[in-house]
Motif scaffolding. Structure first.
Motif, PDB file in Angstrom:
ATOM      1  N   LYS A  26       0.832  -1.215   0.000  1.00 53.85           N
ATOM      2  CA  LYS A  26       0.000   0.000   0.000  1.00 53.85           C
ATOM      3  C   LYS A  26       0.861   1.258   0.000  1.00 53.85           C
ATOM      4  N   ARG A  27       1.950   1.228   0.743  1.00 53.50           N
ATOM      5  CA  ARG A  27       2.836   2.409   0.768  1.00 53.50           C
ATOM      6  C   ARG A  27       3.542   2.573  -0.570  1.00 53.50           C
ATOM      7  N   SER A  28       3.907   1.461  -1.207  1.00 55.90           N
ATOM      8  CA  SER A  28       4.577   1.534  -2.515  1.00 55.90           C
ATOM      9  C   SER A  28       3.637   2.081  -3.580  1.00 55.90           C
ATOM     10  N   ALA A  29       2.348   1.724  -3.456  1.00 54.30           N
ATOM     11  CA  ALA A  29       1.365   2.163  -4.457  1.00 54.30           C
ATOM     12  C   ALA A  29       1.245   3.685  -4.499  1.00 54.30           C
ATOM     13  N   VAL A  30       1.592   4.337  -3.393  1.00 53.39           N
ATOM     14  CA  VAL A  30       1.563   5.800  -3.348  1.00 53.39           C
ATOM     15  C   VAL A  30       2.810   6.384  -4.023  1.00 53.39           C
ATOM     16  N   LEU A  31       3.886   5.637  -3.994  1.00 51.82           N
ATOM     17  CA  LEU A  31       5.179   6.150  -4.464  1.00 51.82           C
ATOM     18  C   LEU A  31       5.411   5.960  -5.961  1.00 51.82           C
ATOM     19  N   PHE A  32       4.746   4.945  -6.554  1.00 49.48           N
ATOM     20  CA  PHE A  32       5.039   4.596  -7.947  1.00 49.48           C
ATOM     21  C   PHE A  32       3.775   4.607  -8.801  1.00 49.48           C
ATOM     22  N   ASP A  33       3.982   4.779 -10.131  1.00 48.76           N
ATOM     23  CA  ASP A  33       2.833   4.732 -11.051  1.00 48.76           C
ATOM     24  C   ASP A  33       2.238   3.327 -11.066  1.00 48.76           C
ATOM     25  N   THR A  34       3.140   2.344 -11.130  1.00 47.88           N
ATOM     26  CA  THR A  34       2.691   0.945 -11.135  1.00 47.88           C
ATOM     27  C   THR A  34       3.561   0.138 -10.184  1.00 47.88           C
ATOM     28  N   VAL A  35       2.922  -0.685  -9.379  1.00 45.51           N
ATOM     29  CA  VAL A  35       3.648  -1.629  -8.518  1.00 45.51           C
ATOM     30  C   VAL A  35       3.259  -3.041  -8.953  1.00 45.51           C
ATOM     31  N   ILE A  36       4.278  -3.822  -9.283  1.00 47.87           N
ATOM     32  CA  ILE A  36       4.023  -5.219  -9.653  1.00 47.87           C
ATOM     33  C   ILE A  36       4.443  -6.095  -8.479  1.00 47.87           C
ATOM     34  N   VAL A  37       3.466  -6.711  -7.851  1.00 50.57           N
ATOM     35  CA  VAL A  37       3.775  -7.667  -6.785  1.00 50.57           C
ATOM     36  C   VAL A  37       4.132  -8.979  -7.486  1.00 50.57           C
ATOM     37  N   ALA A  38       5.387  -9.385  -7.341  1.00 47.93           N
ATOM     38  CA  ALA A  38       5.897 -10.534  -8.098  1.00 47.93           C
ATOM     39  C   ALA A  38       6.082 -11.715  -7.152  1.00 47.93           C
ATOM     40  N   VAL A  39       5.230 -12.716  -7.332  1.00 47.97           N
ATOM     41  CA  VAL A  39       5.220 -13.886  -6.456  1.00 47.97           C
ATOM     42  C   VAL A  39       6.157 -14.940  -7.029  1.00 47.97           C
ATOM     43  N   LEU A  40       7.158 -15.307  -6.234  1.00 50.99           N
ATOM     44  CA  LEU A  40       8.142 -16.289  -6.714  1.00 50.99           C
ATOM     45  C   LEU A  40       7.479 -17.652  -6.904  1.00 50.99           C
ATOM     46  N   SER A  41       7.592 -18.158  -8.115  1.00 49.64           N
ATOM     47  CA  SER A  41       7.060 -19.490  -8.411  1.00 49.64           C
ATOM     48  C   SER A  41       8.246 -20.425  -8.486  1.00 49.64           C
ATOM     49  N   ASN A  42       8.501 -21.119  -7.387  1.00 51.78           N
ATOM     50  CA  ASN A  42       9.716 -21.937  -7.293  1.00 51.78           C
ATOM     51  C   ASN A  42       9.310 -23.381  -7.028  1.00 51.78           C
ATOM     52  N   SER A  43       9.365 -24.195  -8.076  1.00 44.99           N
ATOM     53  CA  SER A  43       8.854 -25.560  -7.948  1.00 44.99           C
ATOM     54  C   SER A  43       9.711 -26.406  -7.003  1.00 44.99           C
ATOM     55  N   ALA A  44      10.984 -26.014  -6.821  1.00 42.77           N
ATOM     56  CA  ALA A  44      11.873 -26.812  -5.957  1.00 42.77           C
ATOM     57  C   ALA A  44      11.558 -26.591  -4.479  1.00 42.77           C
ATOM     58  N   LEU A  76      15.401 -15.548 -12.653  1.00 43.86           N
ATOM     59  CA  LEU A  76      16.077 -14.450 -11.949  1.00 43.86           C
ATOM     60  C   LEU A  76      15.195 -13.208 -11.877  1.00 43.86           C
ATOM     61  N   LEU A  77      15.233 -12.588 -10.715  1.00 40.56           N
ATOM     62  CA  LEU A  77      14.471 -11.356 -10.508  1.00 40.56           C
ATOM     63  C   LEU A  77      14.937 -10.243 -11.453  1.00 40.56           C
ATOM     64  N   VAL A  78      16.244 -10.164 -11.677  1.00 37.40           N
ATOM     65  CA  VAL A  78      16.755  -9.092 -12.554  1.00 37.40           C
ATOM     66  C   VAL A  78      16.175  -9.222 -13.970  1.00 37.40           C
ATOM     67  N   ASP A  79      16.053 -10.457 -14.447  1.00 36.22           N
ATOM     68  CA  ASP A  79      15.496 -10.674 -15.793  1.00 36.22           C
ATOM     69  C   ASP A  79      14.007 -10.307 -15.822  1.00 36.22           C
ATOM     70  N   TYR A  80      13.318 -10.708 -14.764  1.00 35.32           N
ATOM     71  CA  TYR A  80      11.885 -10.401 -14.689  1.00 35.32           C
ATOM     72  C   TYR A  80      11.674  -8.880 -14.661  1.00 35.32           C
ATOM     73  N   ALA A  81      12.454  -8.197 -13.821  1.00 38.09           N
ATOM     74  CA  ALA A  81      12.306  -6.733 -13.699  1.00 38.09           C
ATOM     75  C   ALA A  81      12.580  -6.077 -15.052  1.00 38.09           C
ATOM     76  N   ARG A  82      13.599  -6.552 -15.748  1.00 40.08           N
ATOM     77  CA  ARG A  82      13.936  -5.975 -17.055  1.00 40.08           C
ATOM     78  C   ARG A  82      12.764  -6.176 -18.027  1.00 40.08           C
ATOM     79  N   SER A  83      12.176  -7.359 -18.005  1.00 35.07           N
ATOM     80  CA  SER A  83      11.075  -7.663 -18.930  1.00 35.07           C
ATOM     81  C   SER A  83       9.850  -6.789 -18.659  1.00 35.07           C
ATOM     82  N   LYS A  84       9.782  -6.238 -17.455  1.00 39.05           N
ATOM     83  CA  LYS A  84       8.642  -5.370 -17.085  1.00 39.05           C
ATOM     84  C   LYS A  84       8.991  -3.894 -17.183  1.00 39.05           C
TER      85      LYS A  84
END
Ligand code: PNS
Length: 163
Positions: A26-44, A76-84
């Motif tokens: 909620k605090r991030s939503a005030v600071l940025f135009d878009t906030v993407i909550v990224a849920v780690l999908s880790n099958s291991a 990797l988070l860095v790859d995901y962030a770049r793609s967004k």
């Protein structure tokens, strides 16, 4: 003036999402135009909830926040962030004990992608002791988890531990 939309990614396991996580969202939503909550999908990793369940739960909880998007990600988070096209990673800091690990990840991610900065938000004092691990532990023994998680998801968590 730079008109580029400010997109931030808030990554995590969110297994389950806590009141501390919701406070950061909620605090991030005030600071940025878009906030993407990224849920780690880790099958291991053995998780209490599937990543799609975690995404659905958080989506429901942020329905009144039109600039918050919830997705799962793999790799990797860095790859995901770049793609967004996100330039900011948000992480919550609860205590000094979080800092060393978080600093290491943030610095590693910046080496991997120098365009990416990690922004730390200090968790609000009343939530600073909460973790998903503690929530799972309490729920597994039938403890009261209402001080730790949004009330809407309490029945979903409790159902996981009913035999
Ligand atoms: O809620 P968590 O479990 O503390 O979140 C950890 C998370 C998801 C941010 C971290 O594990 C992550 O970014 N995983 C994706 C894989 C990756 O990029 N690893 C490199 C940094 S450890």
């Amino acid at each position: 003036m730079n008109q580029e939309k400010k997109i931030a990614v808030y990554p995590g396991s969110f297994d389950p999402v806590t009141l501390g996580h919701m406070d950061i969202i909620k605090r991030s939503a005030v600071l940025f135009d878009t906030v993407i909550v990224a849920v780690l999908s880790n099958s291991a990793k053995t998780a209490l909830f599937s990543s799609s369940d975690r995404v659905n739960m958080i989506q429901e909880l942020v329905r009144d926040y039109p600039n918050v998007i919830v997705e799962s990600f793999e790799g990797l988070l860095v790859d995901y962030a770049r793609s967004k096209n996100a330039r900011i990673i948000i992480r919550g800091l609860r205590a000094v004990s979080d800092f060393e690990y978080e600093l290491q990840i943030a610095q590693t991610n910046r080496v991997e992608n120098p365009q990416l900065d990690t922004l730390f938000l200090t968790t609000s004092l009343n939530y600073s002791y909460i973790s998903s691990t503690i929530v799972r532990e309490f729920a597994s023994y039938g403890g009261d988890i209402s001080p730790f998680v949004p009330e809407e998801i309490i029945p979903l968590i409790e159902a996981k531990y009913q035999h």
